[in-house]
Scaffold this motif. Structure first.
Motif, short mmCIF file in Angstrom:
data_model
loop_
_atom_site.label_atom_id
_atom_site.label_comp_id
_atom_site.label_asym_id
_atom_site.label_seq_id
_atom_site.Cartn_x
_atom_site.Cartn_y
_atom_site.Cartn_z
N GLU A 99 -10.83 2.23 10.32
CA GLU A 99 -10.04 0.92 9.64
C GLU A 99 -9.71 1.24 8.47
O GLU A 99 -10.04 1.78 7.48
N ARG A 100 -8.53 0.51 7.83
CA ARG A 100 -8.00 0.53 6.38
C ARG A 100 -9.01 -0.07 5.52
O ARG A 100 -9.78 -1.21 5.85
N GLU A 101 -8.77 0.46 4.36
CA GLU A 101 -9.85 -0.10 3.33
C GLU A 101 -9.19 -0.09 2.22
O GLU A 101 -8.45 0.82 1.78
N GLY A 102 -9.32 -1.52 1.36
CA GLY A 102 -8.72 -1.35 0.17
C GLY A 102 -9.48 -0.31 -0.72
O GLY A 102 -10.35 -0.08 -1.07
N VAL A 103 -8.34 0.08 -1.47
CA VAL A 103 -9.10 1.14 -2.85
C VAL A 103 -8.70 0.52 -4.18
O VAL A 103 -9.56 0.86 -5.06
N SER A 104 -7.85 -0.29 -4.39
CA SER A 104 -7.41 -0.89 -5.54
C SER A 104 -6.53 -2.23 -5.59
O SER A 104 -5.71 -2.16 -4.63
N CYS A 105 -6.71 -2.86 -6.50
CA CYS A 105 -5.94 -4.08 -6.62
C CYS A 105 -5.85 -4.57 -8.08
O CYS A 105 -6.51 -4.39 -8.76
N ILE A 106 -4.46 -5.39 -8.34
CA ILE A 106 -4.28 -5.57 -9.56
C ILE A 106 -3.62 -7.18 -9.51
O ILE A 106 -2.90 -7.47 -8.55
N GLU A 107 -4.08 -8.00 -10.16
CA GLU A 107 -3.66 -9.38 -10.23
C GLU A 107 -2.58 -9.48 -11.45
O GLU A 107 -3.16 -9.20 -12.66
N LEU A 108 -1.41 -9.59 -11.14
CA LEU A 108 -0.46 -9.35 -12.23
C LEU A 108 -0.42 -10.43 -13.20
O LEU A 108 0.06 -10.36 -14.42
N ALA A 109 -0.88 -11.57 -12.65
CA ALA A 109 -0.71 -12.66 -13.77
C ALA A 109 -1.70 -12.37 -14.93
O ALA A 109 -1.07 -12.70 -16.24
N GLY A 156 -4.69 10.20 4.26
CA GLY A 156 -4.65 9.17 5.27
C GLY A 156 -3.17 8.80 4.83
O GLY A 156 -2.29 8.93 4.03
N LEU A 157 -3.13 7.19 5.67
CA LEU A 157 -1.87 6.44 5.19
C LEU A 157 -2.38 5.46 3.98
O LEU A 157 -3.35 4.92 4.16
N TYR A 158 -1.70 5.39 3.04
CA TYR A 158 -1.62 4.68 2.02
C TYR A 158 -0.52 3.39 1.98
O TYR A 158 0.61 3.64 2.08
N TYR A 159 -1.19 1.96 2.25
CA TYR A 159 -0.20 0.95 2.54
C TYR A 159 -0.46 0.14 1.18
O TYR A 159 -1.50 0.05 0.45
N CYS A 160 0.77 -0.46 0.56
CA CYS A 160 0.89 -1.35 -0.18
C CYS A 160 0.94 -2.66 0.16
O CYS A 160 1.44 -2.98 1.32
N ALA A 161 0.27 -3.82 -0.32
CA ALA A 161 0.12 -5.29 0.08
C ALA A 161 0.11 -6.16 -1.03
O ALA A 161 -0.39 -5.81 -2.12
N ALA A 162 0.84 -7.12 -0.56
CA ALA A 162 0.80 -8.22 -1.80
C ALA A 162 0.44 -9.70 -1.18
O ALA A 162 0.56 -9.98 -0.18
N ASP A 163 -0.38 -10.47 -2.22
CA ASP A 163 -0.58 -11.71 -1.90
C ASP A 163 -0.65 -12.41 -3.17
O ASP A 163 -0.24 -12.03 -4.27
N TRP A 164 -2.02 -13.42 -3.33
CA TRP A 164 -2.12 -14.11 -4.65
C TRP A 164 -3.31 -13.87 -5.26
O TRP A 164 -3.37 -14.22 -6.68
N ARG A 198 -11.16 -7.93 0.65
CA ARG A 198 -11.02 -8.84 1.71
C ARG A 198 -9.49 -8.65 1.92
O ARG A 198 -8.61 -8.31 1.36
N ASP A 199 -9.32 -8.29 3.32
CA ASP A 199 -8.07 -8.13 3.81
C ASP A 199 -7.48 -9.53 4.28
O ASP A 199 -7.15 -10.08 5.27
N GLN A 200 -6.80 -10.18 3.08
CA GLN A 200 -6.02 -11.37 3.35
C GLN A 200 -4.69 -11.34 2.70
O GLN A 200 -4.26 -12.06 2.37
N PHE A 201 -3.95 -10.12 2.66
CA PHE A 201 -2.74 -9.75 2.45
C PHE A 201 -1.75 -10.29 3.26
O PHE A 201 -1.78 -9.81 4.70
N GLY A 202 -0.83 -10.97 2.80
CA GLY A 202 0.38 -11.47 3.93
C GLY A 202 1.58 -10.45 3.87
O GLY A 202 2.35 -10.59 4.90
N ARG A 203 1.89 -9.86 2.61
CA ARG A 203 2.85 -8.87 2.80
C ARG A 203 2.35 -7.43 2.93
O ARG A 203 1.48 -7.05 2.11
N TRP A 204 3.06 -6.71 3.74
CA TRP A 204 2.78 -5.29 3.68
C TRP A 204 3.91 -4.29 4.03
O TRP A 204 4.94 -4.75 4.18
N GLY A 205 3.56 -3.11 3.78
CA GLY A 205 4.73 -1.93 3.82
C GLY A 205 4.35 -1.18 5.01
O GLY A 205 3.23 -1.51 5.73
N HIS A 206 5.07 -0.32 5.24
CA HIS A 206 4.76 0.62 6.45
C HIS A 206 3.92 1.70 6.04
O HIS A 206 3.46 2.48 6.98
#
Length: 125
Positions: free
Chosen positions: A43-53, A91-99, A109-117
């Motif tokens: 399964e995909r696993e989050g490796v890093s996340c940034i809250e841009l605000a 592996g495959l690395y995906y970018c995802a965006a949410d709030w 948590r896999d709660q991201f609404g926008r994804w890349g390929h």
């Protein structure tokens, strides 16, 4: 496609890559942007996340000290600098965006609404 990743490739263990994530048709502004890793058969696993605000940043324990997430607001881009790569980073690395970057028990948590390929990263031993 709402996000476009680039920068993957084949690299030897110990090498580096920089992944880029660009939004398609919107601006990141105050989004949270994350990088996810999916190894073959897992399964995909989050490796890093940034809250841009406020630029809060989270890393999975497996990449702390090796990966660095960053953003360029002027270019509307988010990057993942990957150093000291290991074969298990393949592996495959995906970018995802949410709030927000929501982390529970050390996992994003896999709660991201926008994804890349995704973009393929292969690390040879």
């Amino acid at each position: 496609v709402q996000l476009v990743e680039s920068g993957g490739g084949l690299v030897q263990a110990g090498g580096s890559l920089r992944l880029s994530c660009a939004p398609n048709g919107f601006t990141f502004n105050d989004h949270a942007v994350a990088w996810w890793h999916q190894s073959p058969g897992k399964e995909r696993e989050g490796v890093s996340c940034i809250e841009l605000a406020d630029e809060n940043i989270w890393y999975h324990d497996s990449v702390k000290g090796r990966f660095a997430i960053s953003n360029d607001k002027a270019k509307n881009m988010v990057y993942l600098q990957m150093d000291s790569l290991k074969p298990e980073d393949t592996g495959l690395y995906y970018c995802a965006a949410d709030w927000s970057c929501s982390v529970v028990a050390g996992a994003l948590r896999d709660q991201f609404g926008r994804w890349g390929h995704g973009t393929q990263v292969t690390v040879s031993s």
